[in-house]
Design a protein around this motif. Structure first.
Motif, PDB file in Angstrom:
ATOM      1  N   ASN A 161       0.846  -1.196   0.000  1.00 48.54           N
ATOM      2  CA  ASN A 161       0.000   0.000   0.000  1.00 48.54           C
ATOM      3  C   ASN A 161       0.884   1.250   0.000  1.00 48.54           C
ATOM      4  OD1 ASN A 161      -2.417   1.368   0.023  1.00 48.54           O
ATOM      5  ND2 ASN A 161      -2.693   1.258   2.224  1.00 48.54           N
ATOM      6  N   TYR A 208       1.107  -1.560   4.249  1.00 48.30           N
ATOM      7  CA  TYR A 208       0.409  -2.690   3.647  1.00 48.30           C
ATOM      8  C   TYR A 208      -1.051  -2.664   4.092  1.00 48.30           C
ATOM      9  CZ  TYR A 208       1.081  -4.839   8.268  1.00 48.30           C
ATOM     10  OH  TYR A 208       1.082  -5.094   9.603  1.00 48.30           O
ATOM     11  N   CYS A 209      -1.886  -3.411   3.379  1.00 49.13           N
ATOM     12  CA  CYS A 209      -3.281  -3.551   3.782  1.00 49.13           C
ATOM     13  C   CYS A 209      -3.677  -5.017   3.655  1.00 49.13           C
ATOM     14  CB  CYS A 209      -4.205  -2.649   2.974  1.00 49.13           C
ATOM     15  SG  CYS A 209      -4.255  -3.016   1.222  1.00 49.13           S
ATOM     16  N   ASP A 245      -9.304  -5.222   5.223  1.00 51.52           N
ATOM     17  CA  ASP A 245      -8.870  -3.853   4.912  1.00 51.52           C
ATOM     18  C   ASP A 245      -8.087  -3.178   6.031  1.00 51.52           C
ATOM     19  OD1 ASP A 245      -9.912  -3.918   2.330  1.00 51.52           O
ATOM     20  OD2 ASP A 245     -11.894  -3.303   3.016  1.00 51.52           O
ATOM     21  N   GLU A 249      -5.015  -1.629   7.805  1.00 47.67           N
ATOM     22  CA  GLU A 249      -3.825  -0.993   7.258  1.00 47.67           C
ATOM     23  C   GLU A 249      -2.743  -0.965   8.316  1.00 47.67           C
ATOM     24  OE1 GLU A 249      -4.924   2.794   5.651  1.00 47.67           O
ATOM     25  OE2 GLU A 249      -6.044   1.893   4.014  1.00 47.67           O
TER      26      GLU A 249
END
Length: 46
Positions: free
Chosen positions: A27, A32-33, A38, A40
């Motif tokens: 991300n 990152y996700c 979802d 993060e």
């Protein structure tokens, strides 16, 4: 091994602290996700 491929390998093994899913999506930068919930996160924080 390039830095990008090392980063990709780390993300493949990273587990989401929220739902437990393994394999995060990049991300940007070191962030990152989770593809599942979802969440993060960042490798800098881990």
């Amino acid at each position: 091994m390039s830095i990008q491929s090392a980063y990709d390998e780390i993300l493949e093994d990273t587990q989401c602290p929220n739902c437990g899913c393994v394999g995060m999506l990049p991300n940007g930068s070191f962030d990152y996700c989770c593809p599942n919930c979802d969440y993060e996160g960042s490798l800098e924080d881990d």
